[in-house]
Design a protein around this motif. Structure first.
Motif, PDB file in Angstrom:
ATOM      1  N   SER A   1      50.319  37.682  33.872  1.00 26.92           N
ATOM      2  CA  SER A   1      51.389  36.639  33.918  1.00 26.92           C
ATOM      3  C   SER A   1      51.773  36.324  35.435  1.00 26.92           C
ATOM      4  O   SER A   1      51.762  35.448  36.044  1.00 26.92           O
ATOM      5  CB  SER A   1      52.849  37.091  33.608  1.00 26.92           C
ATOM      6  OG  SER A   1      53.765  36.244  33.598  1.00 26.92           O
ATOM      7  N   LEU A   2      51.591  37.480  36.330  1.00 31.08           N
ATOM      8  CA  LEU A   2      51.902  37.478  37.745  1.00 31.08           C
ATOM      9  C   LEU A   2      50.960  36.680  38.427  1.00 31.08           C
ATOM     10  O   LEU A   2      50.747  36.002  39.289  1.00 31.08           O
ATOM     11  CB  LEU A   2      51.895  38.944  38.578  1.00 31.08           C
ATOM     12  CG  LEU A   2      53.494  39.586  38.023  1.00 31.08           C
ATOM     13  CD1 LEU A   2      53.649  40.777  38.369  1.00 31.08           C
ATOM     14  CD2 LEU A   2      54.678  38.513  38.515  1.00 31.08           C
ATOM     15  N   LEU A   3      49.497  37.105  37.911  1.00 29.85           N
ATOM     16  CA  LEU A   3      48.289  36.361  38.462  1.00 29.85           C
ATOM     17  C   LEU A   3      48.450  35.000  38.290  1.00 29.85           C
ATOM     18  O   LEU A   3      48.341  34.186  39.081  1.00 29.85           O
ATOM     19  CB  LEU A   3      47.124  37.004  37.810  1.00 29.85           C
ATOM     20  CG  LEU A   3      46.439  38.130  38.041  1.00 29.85           C
ATOM     21  CD1 LEU A   3      45.401  38.714  37.092  1.00 29.85           C
ATOM     22  CD2 LEU A   3      45.899  38.328  39.355  1.00 29.85           C
ATOM     23  N   GLU A   4      48.649  34.543  37.157  1.00 22.37           N
ATOM     24  CA  GLU A   4      48.848  33.186  36.805  1.00 22.37           C
ATOM     25  C   GLU A   4      50.147  32.417  37.369  1.00 22.37           C
ATOM     26  O   GLU A   4      49.936  31.125  37.483  1.00 22.37           O
ATOM     27  CB  GLU A   4      49.204  32.840  35.073  1.00 22.37           C
ATOM     28  CG  GLU A   4      47.907  33.160  34.446  1.00 22.37           C
ATOM     29  CD  GLU A   4      47.915  33.136  32.928  1.00 22.37           C
ATOM     30  OE1 GLU A   4      46.960  33.196  32.334  1.00 22.37           O
ATOM     31  OE2 GLU A   4      49.182  32.722  32.485  1.00 22.37           O
ATOM     32  N   GLN A   5      51.014  33.104  37.900  1.00 22.88           N
ATOM     33  CA  GLN A   5      52.342  32.722  38.531  1.00 22.88           C
ATOM     34  C   GLN A   5      51.771  32.701  40.182  1.00 22.88           C
ATOM     35  O   GLN A   5      52.559  32.119  40.830  1.00 22.88           O
ATOM     36  CB  GLN A   5      53.196  33.416  38.306  1.00 22.88           C
ATOM     37  CG  GLN A   5      54.029  33.170  36.962  1.00 22.88           C
ATOM     38  CD  GLN A   5      55.039  34.119  36.580  1.00 22.88           C
ATOM     39  OE1 GLN A   5      55.942  34.281  37.648  1.00 22.88           O
ATOM     40  NE2 GLN A   5      55.143  34.933  35.778  1.00 22.88           N
ATOM     41  N   GLY A   6      50.735  33.191  40.524  1.00 28.76           N
ATOM     42  CA  GLY A   6      50.368  33.242  41.899  1.00 28.76           C
ATOM     43  C   GLY A   6      51.117  34.165  42.505  1.00 28.76           C
ATOM     44  O   GLY A   6      51.208  34.344  43.896  1.00 28.76           O
ATOM     45  N   GLU A   7      51.497  35.298  41.896  1.00 29.84           N
ATOM     46  CA  GLU A   7      52.474  36.328  42.700  1.00 29.84           C
ATOM     47  C   GLU A   7      51.702  37.715  42.555  1.00 29.84           C
ATOM     48  O   GLU A   7      52.211  38.723  43.097  1.00 29.84           O
ATOM     49  CB  GLU A   7      53.847  36.434  41.660  1.00 29.84           C
ATOM     50  CG  GLU A   7      54.272  35.109  41.384  1.00 29.84           C
ATOM     51  CD  GLU A   7      56.019  35.356  41.877  1.00 29.84           C
ATOM     52  OE1 GLU A   7      56.397  36.411  42.238  1.00 29.84           O
ATOM     53  OE2 GLU A   7      56.491  34.106  41.893  1.00 29.84           O
ATOM     54  N   ARG A   8      50.472  37.558  42.255  1.00 29.93           N
ATOM     55  CA  ARG A   8      49.334  38.785  42.327  1.00 29.93           C
ATOM     56  C   ARG A   8      48.185  38.366  42.594  1.00 29.93           C
ATOM     57  O   ARG A   8      47.784  37.380  42.053  1.00 29.93           O
ATOM     58  CB  ARG A   8      49.820  39.647  40.961  1.00 29.93           C
ATOM     59  CG  ARG A   8      48.796  40.868  40.988  1.00 29.93           C
ATOM     60  CD  ARG A   8      49.116  41.422  39.554  1.00 29.93           C
ATOM     61  NE  ARG A   8      48.534  42.987  39.559  1.00 29.93           N
ATOM     62  CZ  ARG A   8      47.189  42.918  39.445  1.00 29.93           C
ATOM     63  NH1 ARG A   8      46.249  42.189  39.301  1.00 29.93           N
ATOM     64  NH2 ARG A   8      46.545  44.345  39.119  1.00 29.93           N
ATOM     65  N   ASP A   9      47.541  39.380  43.500  1.00 29.87           N
ATOM     66  CA  ASP A   9      46.030  38.953  43.641  1.00 29.87           C
ATOM     67  C   ASP A   9      45.201  39.773  42.656  1.00 29.87           C
ATOM     68  O   ASP A   9      45.887  40.964  42.306  1.00 29.87           O
ATOM     69  CB  ASP A   9      45.658  39.331  45.178  1.00 29.87           C
ATOM     70  CG  ASP A   9      46.301  38.597  46.167  1.00 29.87           C
ATOM     71  OD1 ASP A   9      46.070  37.331  46.145  1.00 29.87           O
ATOM     72  OD2 ASP A   9      46.840  39.093  47.241  1.00 29.87           O
ATOM     73  N   LEU A  10      43.957  39.484  42.413  1.00 32.46           N
ATOM     74  CA  LEU A  10      43.051  40.334  41.646  1.00 32.46           C
ATOM     75  C   LEU A  10      42.654  41.384  42.673  1.00 32.46           C
ATOM     76  O   LEU A  10      42.271  40.846  43.702  1.00 32.46           O
ATOM     77  CB  LEU A  10      42.015  39.493  41.044  1.00 32.46           C
ATOM     78  CG  LEU A  10      42.192  38.769  39.900  1.00 32.46           C
ATOM     79  CD1 LEU A  10      41.013  37.789  39.559  1.00 32.46           C
ATOM     80  CD2 LEU A  10      42.344  39.602  38.721  1.00 32.46           C
ATOM     81  N   THR A  11      42.236  42.482  42.378  1.00 30.33           N
ATOM     82  CA  THR A  11      41.586  43.624  43.328  1.00 30.33           C
ATOM     83  C   THR A  11      40.139  43.544  43.093  1.00 30.33           C
ATOM     84  O   THR A  11      39.722  42.945  42.133  1.00 30.33           O
ATOM     85  CB  THR A  11      42.071  44.995  42.837  1.00 30.33           C
ATOM     86  OG1 THR A  11      41.867  45.189  41.484  1.00 30.33           O
ATOM     87  CG2 THR A  11      43.669  45.030  42.920  1.00 30.33           C
ATOM     88  N   ALA A  12      39.359  44.014  43.953  1.00 29.17           N
ATOM     89  CA  ALA A  12      38.055  43.935  44.001  1.00 29.17           C
ATOM     90  C   ALA A  12      37.709  44.787  42.661  1.00 29.17           C
ATOM     91  O   ALA A  12      36.643  44.664  41.905  1.00 29.17           O
ATOM     92  CB  ALA A  12      37.563  44.998  45.115  1.00 29.17           C
ATOM     93  N   THR A  13      38.206  45.935  42.360  1.00 29.88           N
ATOM     94  CA  THR A  13      37.905  46.634  40.913  1.00 29.88           C
ATOM     95  C   THR A  13      38.092  45.861  39.709  1.00 29.88           C
ATOM     96  O   THR A  13      37.275  46.020  38.808  1.00 29.88           O
ATOM     97  CB  THR A  13      39.032  47.863  41.056  1.00 29.88           C
ATOM     98  OG1 THR A  13      38.794  48.793  42.013  1.00 29.88           O
ATOM     99  CG2 THR A  13      38.575  48.754  39.548  1.00 29.88           C
ATOM    100  N   GLU A  14      39.289  44.823  39.763  1.00 34.51           N
ATOM    101  CA  GLU A  14      39.262  43.976  38.569  1.00 34.51           C
ATOM    102  C   GLU A  14      38.193  43.182  38.517  1.00 34.51           C
ATOM    103  O   GLU A  14      37.840  42.613  37.485  1.00 34.51           O
ATOM    104  CB  GLU A  14      40.685  43.607  38.570  1.00 34.51           C
ATOM    105  CG  GLU A  14      41.738  44.548  38.272  1.00 34.51           C
ATOM    106  CD  GLU A  14      43.063  44.077  38.820  1.00 34.51           C
ATOM    107  OE1 GLU A  14      44.105  44.826  38.522  1.00 34.51           O
ATOM    108  OE2 GLU A  14      43.314  42.836  39.366  1.00 34.51           O
ATOM    109  N   LEU A  15      37.814  42.537  39.465  1.00 38.69           N
ATOM    110  CA  LEU A  15      36.639  41.808  39.683  1.00 38.69           C
ATOM    111  C   LEU A  15      35.317  42.261  39.239  1.00 38.69           C
ATOM    112  O   LEU A  15      34.479  41.551  38.957  1.00 38.69           O
ATOM    113  CB  LEU A  15      36.397  41.051  41.196  1.00 38.69           C
ATOM    114  CG  LEU A  15      37.745  39.968  41.621  1.00 38.69           C
ATOM    115  CD1 LEU A  15      37.528  39.568  43.010  1.00 38.69           C
ATOM    116  CD2 LEU A  15      37.605  38.844  40.547  1.00 38.69           C
ATOM    117  N   GLU A  16      35.033  43.570  39.120  1.00 39.49           N
ATOM    118  CA  GLU A  16      33.799  44.183  38.904  1.00 39.49           C
ATOM    119  C   GLU A  16      33.476  43.781  37.444  1.00 39.49           C
ATOM    120  O   GLU A  16      34.375  43.688  36.557  1.00 39.49           O
ATOM    121  CB  GLU A  16      33.717  45.445  39.255  1.00 39.49           C
ATOM    122  CG  GLU A  16      33.770  45.731  40.604  1.00 39.49           C
ATOM    123  CD  GLU A  16      33.819  47.504  41.072  1.00 39.49           C
ATOM    124  OE1 GLU A  16      33.946  47.822  40.153  1.00 39.49           O
ATOM    125  OE2 GLU A  16      33.358  47.610  42.155  1.00 39.49           O
TER     126      GLU A  16
END
Length: 75
Positions: A60-75
């Motif tokens: 939810s925070l990602l979609e609202q632009g209030e949180r970044d994806l971390t490098a670990t989450e992108l793997e």
């Protein structure tokens, strides 16, 4: 299906910080793109959270632009 949303997001934005013109992408743009891909495939935030290994509230925070994806989450 949720993993394909995550993979498609990574494919359009491999470094999660720059677009083709080397201009930093805004959190809001990234959040909108994640939401668009998720809703296009009729997935819930919970589906995406499971695919990323994070809490639904984080999606939810990602979609609202209030949180970044971390490098670990992108793997």
């Amino acid at each position: 299906e949720a993993e394909s949303v995550v993979n498609k997001f990574i494919a359009i934005n491999p470094c999660s910080c720059y677009n083709g013109s080397m201009t930093p992408l805004s959190r809001k743009f990234l959040g909108d793109r994640i939401r668009d891909l998720r809703t296009e495939r009729e997935l819930s935030q919970e589906d995406i959270a499971r695919a990323l290994g994070i809490h639904r509230q984080s999606v939810s925070l990602l979609e609202q632009g209030e949180r970044d994806l971390t490098a670990t989450e992108l793997e």
